[in-house]
Design an enzyme around this catalytic site. Structure first.
Site, short mmCIF file in Angstrom:
data_model
loop_
_atom_site.label_atom_id
_atom_site.label_comp_id
_atom_site.label_asym_id
_atom_site.label_seq_id
_atom_site.Cartn_x
_atom_site.Cartn_y
_atom_site.Cartn_z
N GLY A 93 -5.78 13.08 1.55
CA GLY A 93 -5.48 11.76 1.01
C GLY A 93 -4.94 11.76 -0.40
CE LYS B 274 -3.46 6.81 -1.33
NZ LYS B 274 -4.62 7.50 -0.71
CG ASP C 247 -6.26 3.68 -0.58
OD1 ASP C 247 -5.73 3.32 0.50
OD2 ASP C 247 -6.12 4.83 -1.04
CG ASP C 248 -4.75 3.75 -4.87
OD1 ASP C 248 -5.82 3.35 -5.36
OD2 ASP C 248 -4.50 4.95 -4.67
CE1 TYR D 86 -10.63 4.13 -5.20
CE2 TYR D 86 -9.15 2.46 -4.29
CZ TYR D 86 -9.39 3.52 -5.16
OH TYR D 86 -8.38 3.97 -5.98
CD1 TRP E 92 -11.63 9.70 -0.99
CD2 TRP E 92 -10.74 8.23 0.45
NE1 TRP E 92 -10.27 9.83 -1.07
CE2 TRP E 92 -9.69 8.95 -0.20
CE3 TRP E 92 -10.41 7.25 1.38
CZ2 TRP E 92 -8.35 8.69 0.07
CZ3 TRP E 92 -9.07 7.00 1.66
CH2 TRP E 92 -8.05 7.72 1.02
CG ASN F 69 -11.12 10.59 -4.72
OD1 ASN F 69 -10.34 10.99 -3.85
ND2 ASN F 69 -11.24 9.31 -5.01
CG ASP G 58 -4.29 12.83 -6.67
OD1 ASP G 58 -5.19 12.57 -7.50
OD2 ASP G 58 -4.23 12.26 -5.57
CG ASN H 297 -8.56 13.27 -1.50
OD1 ASN H 297 -7.78 13.86 -0.77
ND2 ASN H 297 -8.16 12.37 -2.38
#
Length: 476
Positions: free
Chosen positions: A12, A43, A119-120, A176, A229, A231, A236, A265
């Site tokens: 992700g 993404k 998301d985002d 989130y 989720w 991270n 990134d 992730n």
């Protein structure tokens, strides 16, 4: 029996997606390390996000079908996710038809989980028709979920081995992380059917800690245990200069009692990600006996074993390289194994610095040797993947050694007594030598301004700059 019901990996991240070959190999890796879910959500796959309305080209669709078959063959659930929120018109039924047209071929191909990610994206309704129809973003997104479940509900993909489990929906909300007690999340908790799993990243986007108390607070708002989720080790966006090779820490041993599961992730760096996923797998399967440092160190021994030569030396080299790349949301701050001896040297009184210099020289020499060793034993593909970090790991060692040479040359030029014998250098010659060493250090520091990574933090830079500045008081 593993503690977490869901133990997964989500591709992700932002950045170059993994290759098809890497994903196929990942399925075997996941099964071998106790993972049971893979989520496809890169993404930078345009068909996942910006061009979500468009069907995949036949070649890519065939790859996803092959990946679903490989996952099924090794007992890993495959979730295909789509992120339509940047442009979706929630009130437009034709948009929902397009969404289903995107998902249906994959479900028919054997994908057992579907991801719907918001998301985002902007935290409010953008299109006038959506604003007119829905009281809030939560209602609009719940509407899409309900319509999608109507399509998924009766669907049982058929395979040669019988009927697969019912397709499951994984949902990522627009909020989130953080404080879950918001109108948006409370409304989602009321509207989303209980069978829908909801992703959550914790107190922060990249959370240093995940606690049972926080998780239960999230569960009360969402009306279900969250699916984390997580991270990490992702690197990134603003973290792209870092290579997250530190141990998997900060996760409560009892988290499995309050969460549906954890999905990690990873990084665009595929091999490095697998190293950390291997270490973290022990937490997902046996969290109450998990020891982060021990699991982490076992990973480097296992990697060295797989490389098949100089196993102890390679394991130590990998461990030390990983220590140089600790800096991350889980391990904020510079790597202490390297910064502490440098700081002790810088803080020492002048008369002690000479006593501490050999310790630093041995450290920089070790980095240089192990950098060369990794350059030989690591496979070519791994060397390419880790190239900037490996290269600058070795170059920082050279800068550190050059800084110590400047220190020695200045001491020889300014304070050292004449060496007995006719071959001793003159004061003028020693001063010229010190100037040359200092100029070389200046060149190396100038080159370091182009470095692209955060390997080793700022410790060696600080040492070299300090020695360069102080030496200028004596050598001009």
């Amino acid at each position: 029996m593993p503690a977490f019901a869901i133990r997964g990996v989500i591709e992700g991240f932002y950045g170059p997606p993994w290759s098809h070959g890497q994903r196929l190999a990942l399925m075997d890796f996941l099964a071998g390390h106790g993972y049971n879910l893979y989520v496809y959500a890169p993404k930078d796959d345009p068909y996942h996000r910006e061009r979500w309305r468009e069907p995949y080209p036949p070649s890519q669709l065939n790859e996803l079908r092959e990946l679903a078959a490989r996952a099924r063959s090794v007992g890993v659930a495959f979730c295909f996710a789509v992120s339509p929120g940047l442009s979706l018109r929630y009130a437009d039924d034709t948009e929902l038809d397009r969404l289903w047209a995107k998902l249906e071929p994959l479900v028919q191909a054997g994908v057992t989980h579907v991801g719907l990610f918001f998301d985002d994206i902007p935290p409010h309704l953008v299109h006038p028709e959506d604003q007119a129809r829905f009281p809030s973003l939560a209602e609009a997104q719940a509407h899409v979920v309900q319509r999608l479940l109507e399509r998924l509900g009766p669907l049982q993909p058929q395979t040669g081995e019988g009927t697969l489990p019912a397709v499951r929906l994984l949902f990522c909300p627009t909020q989130y992380h953080g404080d879950p007690d918001t109108p948006y999340l409370r409304r989602l908790g009321e509207l989303l059917p209980r069978e829908v799993a909801v992703f959550w990243t914790g107190p922060q986007v990249c959370s240093r800690e995940l606690t049972v108390d926080h998780t239960r607070a999230v569960a009360r708002i969402l009306g279900r245990p969250p699916l984390f989720w997580d991270n990490y080790p992702v690197n990134d966006s603003m973290m792209a200069t870092e290579l997250h090779l530190g141990p998997y820490t900060g996760r409560d041993p009892g988290l499995w009692q309050a969460a549906q599961g954890v999905v990690l992730n990873p990084m665009p760096q595929y091999t490095a990600s697998r190293w950390i996923l291997a270490a973290a797998s022990t937490y997902l399967t046996r969290p109450e006996t998990y020891e982060p440092q021990a699991a982490w160190e076992r990973t480097w021994r296992a990697v060295a074993e797989s490389l098949g030569r100089d196993r102890e030396a390679v394991a130590q080299a990998l461990l030390h390289f990983a220590q140089a790349n600790l800096e991350s949301p889980l391990h904020p701050g510079p790597p202490e194994a390297y910064t502490e001896p440098i700081e002790a040297f810088l803080q020492a009184p002048p008369e002690e610095k000479l006593l501490r210099a050999p310790e630093l020289e041995a450290l920089f020499q070790r980095i240089s040797r192990e950098h060369a060793l990794l350059g030989v034993v690591l496979p070519e593909e791994t060397r390419r993947e880790l190239g900037p970090w490996l290269e600058e790991y070795g170059r920082w060692a050279a800068i550190g050694l050059q800084a110590l040479r400047v220190l020695e040359a200045v001491l020889q030029a300014v304070w050292a007594p004449m060496v007995e014998g006719g071959g001793a250098a003159s004061p003028t010659e020693r001063l010229s030598a010190a100037r040359r060493e200092r100029e070389r250090l200046r060149e190396l520091l100038q080159e370091s301004l182009t470095f692209r990574t955060r390997v080793l933090g700022d410790g060696i830079r600080n040492l070299a700059v300090r020695i360069f500045q102080v030496s200028g008081l004596f050598v001009r």
